[in-house]
Design an enzyme around this catalytic site. Structure first.
Site, PDB file in Angstrom:
ATOM      1  N   GLU A   1       0.554  -0.537  35.348  1.00  0.00           N
ATOM      2  CA  GLU A   1       0.368   0.884  35.035  1.00  0.00           C
ATOM      3  C   GLU A   1       0.847   1.173  33.625  1.00  0.00           C
ATOM      4  OE1 GLU A   1      -0.978   3.501  35.632  1.00  0.00           O
ATOM      5  OE2 GLU A   1      -1.052   4.105  37.733  1.00  0.00           O
ATOM      6  N   ASP A   2       0.235   2.173  32.989  1.00  0.00           N
ATOM      7  CA  ASP A   2       0.712   2.621  31.684  1.00  0.00           C
ATOM      8  C   ASP A   2       1.992   3.435  31.851  1.00  0.00           C
ATOM      9  OD1 ASP A   2      -0.653   4.609  33.056  1.00  0.00           O
ATOM     10  OD2 ASP A   2      -1.885   5.240  31.377  1.00  0.00           O
TER      11      ASP A   2
ATOM     12  N   ASP B   1       4.712   8.737  36.574  1.00  0.00           N
ATOM     13  CA  ASP B   1       5.204  10.102  36.390  1.00  0.00           C
ATOM     14  C   ASP B   1       5.740  10.586  37.747  1.00  0.00           C
ATOM     15  OD1 ASP B   1       5.557  12.699  35.457  1.00  0.00           O
ATOM     16  OD2 ASP B   1       3.442  13.137  35.229  1.00  0.00           O
TER      17      ASP B   1
ATOM     18  N   PHE C   1       5.078  15.094  27.706  1.00  0.00           N
ATOM     19  CA  PHE C   1       3.745  14.502  27.675  1.00  0.00           C
ATOM     20  C   PHE C   1       3.589  13.616  26.436  1.00  0.00           C
ATOM     21  CE2 PHE C   1      -0.839  14.522  26.832  1.00  0.00           C
ATOM     22  CZ  PHE C   1      -1.293  14.063  28.052  1.00  0.00           C
TER      23      PHE C   1
ATOM     24  N   ARG D   1      -6.115   7.364  22.753  1.00  0.00           N
ATOM     25  CA  ARG D   1      -5.921   6.060  23.400  1.00  0.00           C
ATOM     26  C   ARG D   1      -5.784   4.931  22.383  1.00  0.00           C
ATOM     27  NH1 ARG D   1      -6.713   6.733  28.866  1.00  0.00           N
ATOM     28  NH2 ARG D   1      -8.365   8.162  29.528  1.00  0.00           N
TER      29      ARG D   1
HETATM   30  P1  5GP Z   1       1.557  10.212  38.591  1.00  0.00           P
HETATM   31  O1  5GP Z   1       0.546  10.045  39.678  1.00  0.00           O
HETATM   32  O2  5GP Z   1       2.664   9.173  38.641  1.00  0.00           O
HETATM   33  O3  5GP Z   1       2.092  11.604  38.511  1.00  0.00           O
HETATM   34  O4  5GP Z   1       0.802  10.047  37.216  1.00  0.00           O
HETATM   35  C1  5GP Z   1       0.389   8.809  36.791  1.00  0.00           C
HETATM   36  C2  5GP Z   1      -0.773   8.897  35.844  1.00  0.00           C
HETATM   37  O5  5GP Z   1      -0.799  10.151  35.139  1.00  0.00           O
HETATM   38  C3  5GP Z   1      -0.626   7.843  34.779  1.00  0.00           C
HETATM   39  O6  5GP Z   1      -1.245   6.657  35.154  1.00  0.00           O
HETATM   40  C4  5GP Z   1      -1.289   8.498  33.575  1.00  0.00           C
HETATM   41  O7  5GP Z   1      -2.665   8.245  33.607  1.00  0.00           O
HETATM   42  C5  5GP Z   1      -1.038   9.961  33.764  1.00  0.00           C
HETATM   43  N1  5GP Z   1       0.157  10.418  33.014  1.00  0.00           N
HETATM   44  C6  5GP Z   1       1.393  10.672  33.493  1.00  0.00           C
HETATM   45  N2  5GP Z   1       2.235  11.076  32.513  1.00  0.00           N
HETATM   46  C7  5GP Z   1       1.506  11.073  31.388  1.00  0.00           C
HETATM   47  C8  5GP Z   1       1.812  11.367  30.004  1.00  0.00           C
HETATM   48  O8  5GP Z   1       2.927  11.739  29.609  1.00  0.00           O
HETATM   49  N3  5GP Z   1       0.779  11.230  29.127  1.00  0.00           N
HETATM   50  C9  5GP Z   1      -0.468  10.840  29.492  1.00  0.00           C
HETATM   51  N4  5GP Z   1      -1.380  10.736  28.530  1.00  0.00           N
HETATM   52  N5  5GP Z   1      -0.792  10.544  30.769  1.00  0.00           N
HETATM   53  C10 5GP Z   1       0.184  10.651  31.694  1.00  0.00           C
HETATM   54 MG    MG Z   2      -2.965   5.868  34.517  1.00  0.00          MG
END
Ligand code: 5GP
Ligand code: MG
Length: 178
Positions: free
Chosen positions: A102-103, A106, A155, A168
């Site tokens: 995963e990148d 969150d 963010f 990206r």
């Molecule tokens: P989660 O489901 O854990 O809330 O969110 C995960 C996904 O949300 C990540 O894989 C990513 O694609 C996106 N995401 C979460 N935080 C950020 C952020 O700070 N910046 C960006 N660009 N994408 C985020």
């Molecule tokens: Mg993602």
């Protein structure tokens, strides 16, 4: 590094390419030791993880296979809270050692959804590697096994991560300017 504008928002420098690469190398060295001789299947979660995954796998000192999956839960700059599966895996994960790339983690909603689905297919083992982790936002059920950086609840963009599909391709990681 200077601040940048994507769509209607300004972002300031946060993590340099050099810092990111040092963390990626460190993670690759740990993963290579943990999985020596096991030929794991590395599942890259598109789109955001593509650059991190490309850098990470090139630093691994072992055999591995790669597969790609696409999910999405984000709209704009906050998590929508629901995950839709957009693309199926092309490889059978039953009885395989799986590392999900995963990148960023969150809230944990995305990874929970994915791991729950994977676990029904009985992999031999299942771990998560994420470049970035927001511990204060995390409400997930799984442990994040490999993390590059723990970051605050802001963010960010760059190094694969987007703001409405822009940013990206940036080499460095930027954070939204308040
Ligand atoms: P989660 O489901 O854990 O809330 O969110 C995960 C996904 O949300 C990540 O894989 C990513 O694609 C996106 N995401 C979460 N935080 C950020 C952020 O700070 N910046 C960006 N660009 N994408 C985020
Ligand atoms: Mg993602």
């Amino acid at each position: 590094m200077e601040s940048i504008v994507l769509h209607d928002k300004r972002f300031k420098p946060y993590l340099s390419a050099e810092k990111i690469h040092a963390a990626v190398k460190q993670m690759a060295s740990t993963v290579s030791k943990d999985y020596e001789g096991l030929c794991p299947l590395i599942v890259v979660v598109l789109k955001g993880s593509f650059i991190f995954a490309a850098d990470l796998v090139r630093e691994l000192n072992m055999d591995c296979q790669l597969s790609f999956i696409r999910l999405s839960s984000y709209e704009g700059t906050s998590s929508s809270g629901t995950v839709s599966s957009l693309m199926q895996l092309d490889t059978d994960i039953t009885n395989r050692h799986i590392i999900v790339i995963e990148d960023i983690i969150d809230t944990g909603t995305t990874i929970d959804f994915l791991l729950k689905a994977f676990q029904t297919q009985q992999p031999k083992s299942l771990k998560i590697a994420s470049l970035l982790f927001k511990p204060k936002a995390f409400k997930g059920n799984y442990t994040i096994d490999y993390t590059g950086f723990e970051i605050p609840n802001d963010f960010i963009v760059g190094y694969g991560l987007d703001y409405n599909e822009l940013g990206r391709n940036l080499k460095d990681i930027y954070v939204i300017a308040e």
